[in-house]
Design a protein around this motif. Structure first.
Motif, PDB file in Angstrom:
ATOM      1  N   LEU A  25      34.456  39.061  39.940  1.00 53.20           N
ATOM      2  CA  LEU A  25      34.268  40.496  39.727  1.00 53.20           C
ATOM      3  C   LEU A  25      33.903  40.801  38.277  1.00 53.20           C
ATOM      4  CD1 LEU A  25      37.185  42.004  41.853  1.00 53.20           C
ATOM      5  CD2 LEU A  25      34.745  42.365  42.233  1.00 53.20           C
ATOM      6  N   ILE A  26      34.565  40.149  37.349  1.00 56.21           N
ATOM      7  CA  ILE A  26      34.272  40.374  35.927  1.00 56.21           C
ATOM      8  C   ILE A  26      32.854  39.941  35.599  1.00 56.21           C
ATOM      9  CG2 ILE A  26      34.850  39.665  33.582  1.00 56.21           C
ATOM     10  CD1 ILE A  26      37.770  39.534  34.441  1.00 56.21           C
ATOM     11  N   LEU A  27      32.467  38.748  36.051  1.00 49.72           N
ATOM     12  CA  LEU A  27      31.126  38.231  35.750  1.00 49.72           C
ATOM     13  C   LEU A  27      30.041  39.090  36.390  1.00 49.72           C
ATOM     14  CD1 LEU A  27      31.597  34.354  36.069  1.00 49.72           C
ATOM     15  CD2 LEU A  27      31.292  35.698  33.981  1.00 49.72           C
ATOM     16  N   SER A  28      30.217  39.468  37.661  1.00 51.17           N
ATOM     17  CA  SER A  28      29.182  40.243  38.347  1.00 51.17           C
ATOM     18  C   SER A  28      29.011  41.613  37.711  1.00 51.17           C
ATOM     19  CB  SER A  28      29.523  40.380  39.831  1.00 51.17           C
ATOM     20  OG  SER A  28      30.730  41.098  40.005  1.00 51.17           O
ATOM     21  N   ASN A  29      30.111  42.261  37.352  1.00 47.83           N
ATOM     22  CA  ASN A  29      30.023  43.580  36.713  1.00 47.83           C
ATOM     23  C   ASN A  29      29.432  43.486  35.309  1.00 47.83           C
ATOM     24  OD1 ASN A  29      31.589  46.072  38.173  1.00 47.83           O
ATOM     25  ND2 ASN A  29      32.341  44.096  38.880  1.00 47.83           N
ATOM     26  N   LYS A 164      38.415  48.119  32.659  1.00 50.62           N
ATOM     27  CA  LYS A 164      39.407  48.958  33.338  1.00 50.62           C
ATOM     28  C   LYS A 164      38.988  49.234  34.774  1.00 50.62           C
ATOM     29  CE  LYS A 164      41.783  53.426  32.971  1.00 50.62           C
ATOM     30  NZ  LYS A 164      41.917  54.672  32.181  1.00 50.62           N
ATOM     31  N   GLU A 165      37.710  49.582  34.982  1.00 49.86           N
ATOM     32  CA  GLU A 165      37.212  49.857  36.321  1.00 49.86           C
ATOM     33  C   GLU A 165      37.219  48.598  37.173  1.00 49.86           C
ATOM     34  OE1 GLU A 165      36.529  52.782  37.738  1.00 49.86           O
ATOM     35  OE2 GLU A 165      37.318  53.626  35.878  1.00 49.86           O
ATOM     36  N   VAL A 166      36.857  47.460  36.570  1.00 51.46           N
ATOM     37  CA  VAL A 166      36.868  46.194  37.296  1.00 51.46           C
ATOM     38  C   VAL A 166      38.278  45.867  37.776  1.00 51.46           C
ATOM     39  CG1 VAL A 166      36.504  43.693  37.114  1.00 51.46           C
ATOM     40  CG2 VAL A 166      34.856  45.267  36.086  1.00 51.46           C
ATOM     41  N   LEU A 167      39.254  46.078  36.899  1.00 50.87           N
ATOM     42  CA  LEU A 167      40.641  45.781  37.253  1.00 50.87           C
ATOM     43  C   LEU A 167      41.148  46.721  38.347  1.00 50.87           C
ATOM     44  CD1 LEU A 167      42.190  45.011  33.744  1.00 50.87           C
ATOM     45  CD2 LEU A 167      41.524  43.396  35.533  1.00 50.87           C
ATOM     46  N   LYS A 168      40.652  47.966  38.361  1.00 46.87           N
ATOM     47  CA  LYS A 168      41.033  48.893  39.423  1.00 46.87           C
ATOM     48  C   LYS A 168      40.512  48.404  40.773  1.00 46.87           C
ATOM     49  CE  LYS A 168      41.346  53.259  36.836  1.00 46.87           C
ATOM     50  NZ  LYS A 168      40.747  54.618  36.670  1.00 46.87           N
ATOM     51  N   VAL A 169      39.237  47.993  40.788  1.00 47.59           N
ATOM     52  CA  VAL A 169      38.644  47.453  42.016  1.00 47.59           C
ATOM     53  C   VAL A 169      39.382  46.189  42.441  1.00 47.59           C
ATOM     54  CG1 VAL A 169      36.568  46.422  43.027  1.00 47.59           C
ATOM     55  CG2 VAL A 169      36.378  48.439  41.545  1.00 47.59           C
ATOM     56  N   PHE A 170      39.686  45.342  41.459  1.00 48.41           N
ATOM     57  CA  PHE A 170      40.402  44.095  41.737  1.00 48.41           C
ATOM     58  C   PHE A 170      41.764  44.376  42.360  1.00 48.41           C
ATOM     59  CE2 PHE A 170      43.534  40.982  40.075  1.00 48.41           C
ATOM     60  CZ  PHE A 170      43.088  39.851  40.755  1.00 48.41           C
TER      61      PHE A 170
END
Length: 287
Positions: A25-29, A164-170
Motif C-alpha cells: 500500500l505504501i509503495l503503490s500510493n 496518514k491516508e495510507v494507514l487509514k486504508v490499511f
C-alpha cells in the motif's frame, strides 16, 4: 466449535499477509503520487478526443479522485458545455480511470498480499484488461454517435502521497480481512465443506476485501482450489457493483446532478462497470 483454534489460524494467516499489504500500500500510493502518472491522464484525454467528447479533462480527473471527476462533469453539465447524452457517455467512460486508480492504490496491494504475487497480479491484470476493452468499445460508440467537439487537455495529477491516508486504508482493510477470515474459520468448523460457495459470494458482494479475504482463507486451508475461489470472487464482484452503487455512489451522483439525472447517470456508470467485471469473469473462466 473451537474459537481459540479459529483465532490462532486467523492470526497465523494475518501475520503473513499484513506486512506484505502494508509495504504494498505504501509503495503503490507513493508511486501514484509521482508526476509521471500525469501521463496516464494525458493518455486518457487523448483517447477521449477521438470520441469527439469535450470532457477529456473531467474523465482524466477521476484518476485524482472519483468525487473530483464527478464534480468536474457536473460543472460542465450545469454550464451547458455537455449535453446529458455526452455526460452519460463520460460517466460510462470514467469506469477506466476509476478502475485504474482503484487497482493501483487498493486492489493490487490487497490481492498480492492475500493471494500471492502470481495469482494476485493475474487477478488485477484481467480486471484492467477488461476495463480497457469495454472503454475502447464505448469510445468507438461515442465516436460514431456524438457530434464534433473540442477535447480539453488533461489536468496534471495533483495526487499527493499521504502516509496518514495510507494507514487509514490499511487499518480498515486489516479490520475487514481479520473479521472475514475469523468468521470463515468458525463457519467452516461448524459446516465443513458446506456453504463455502455462498460464503465467498455473500462476503464479496458486501465488500471486495471481505470476498478476497474469505477466498484466500479457503485457499490457504486447502478447502478450495484457487481457480474456483478466484472465480467466485469475480462473480461476487458482479453483485458488489450494485451494492456499491446504492451504498456509496448514489449519494454522490444525486448530490451533484440532482435525483433524476443523478440516478440515470449512476445507472449508466454501473452498467459499464458491470460489463467490465463480467468480461473479466469470462476471461478468467476461459483460462
Amino acid at each position: 466449535m473451537d474459537v481459540n483454534y479459529a483465532l490462532l489460524q486467523t492470526l497465523t494467516l494475518m501475520s503473513k499477509v499484513v506486512p506484505i499489504m502494508l509495504v504494498s500500500l505504501i509503495l503503490s500510493n507513493a508511486l501514484f503520487s509521482l508526476p509521471q502518472f500525469s501521463r496516464v491522464g494525458e493518455f486518457i484525454n487523448n483517447l477521449i478526443r477521438f470520441s469527439k467528447l469535450k470532457s477529456g479533462f473531467a474523465i482524466a480527473s477521476f484518476l485524482i479522485h472519483p468525487i473530483v471527476g464527478i464534480s468536474s462533469l457536473s460543472a460542465m453539465y450545469r454550464a451547458g458545455k455537455l449535453s446529458f447524452r455526452e455526460t452519460a457517455c463520460s460517466a460510462a467512460l470514467s469506469m477506466l480511470p476509476r478502475g485504474f486508480r482503484a487497482a493501483l492504490l487498493f486492489l493490487a496491494p490487497v490481492a498480492v498480499s492475500v493471494f500471492g504475487v502470481e495469482i494476485g497480479l493475474l487477478f488485477v491484470s484481467l480486471d484492467l484488461i477488461s476495463r480497457l476493452v469495454v472503454f475502447l468499445i464505448l469510445l468507438l460508440a461515442a465516436r460514431f454517435t456524438l457530434k464534433d467537439g473540442n477535447g480539453n487537455s488533461a489536468a496534471e495529477s495533483d495526487s499527493k502521497f499521504s502516509l496518514k491516508e495510507v494507514l487509514k486504508v490499511f487499518a480498515r482493510t486489516v479490520a475487514v480481512l481479520f473479521v472475514s477470515t475469523f468468521l470463515t474459520f468458525l463457519i467452516f468448523q461448524m459446516n465443513p465443506g458446506e456453504n463455502v460457495v455462498l460464503l465467498v459470494l455473500f462476503s464479496g458482494a458486501m465488500s471486495t476485501t471481505a470476498g478476497m479475504g474469505t477466498a484466500a482463507t479457503l485457499i490457504h486451508s486447502g478447502t478450495m482450489d484457487w481457480r474456483f475461489a478466484l472465480l467466485l470472487v469475480y462473480v461476487s464482484r458482479l453483485f458488489h457493483v450494485f451494492v456499491e452503487s446504492f451504498r456509496f455512489s448514489m449519494p454522490i451522483f444525486t448530490s451533484f446532478f440532482g435525483v433524476r439525472d443523478g440516478v440515470r447517470l449512476l445507472a449508466v456508470y454501473a452498467a459499464s462497470n458491470f460489463l467490465a467485471v463480467a468480461l473479466a469473469t469470462l476471461l478468467f473462466s476461459a483460462l
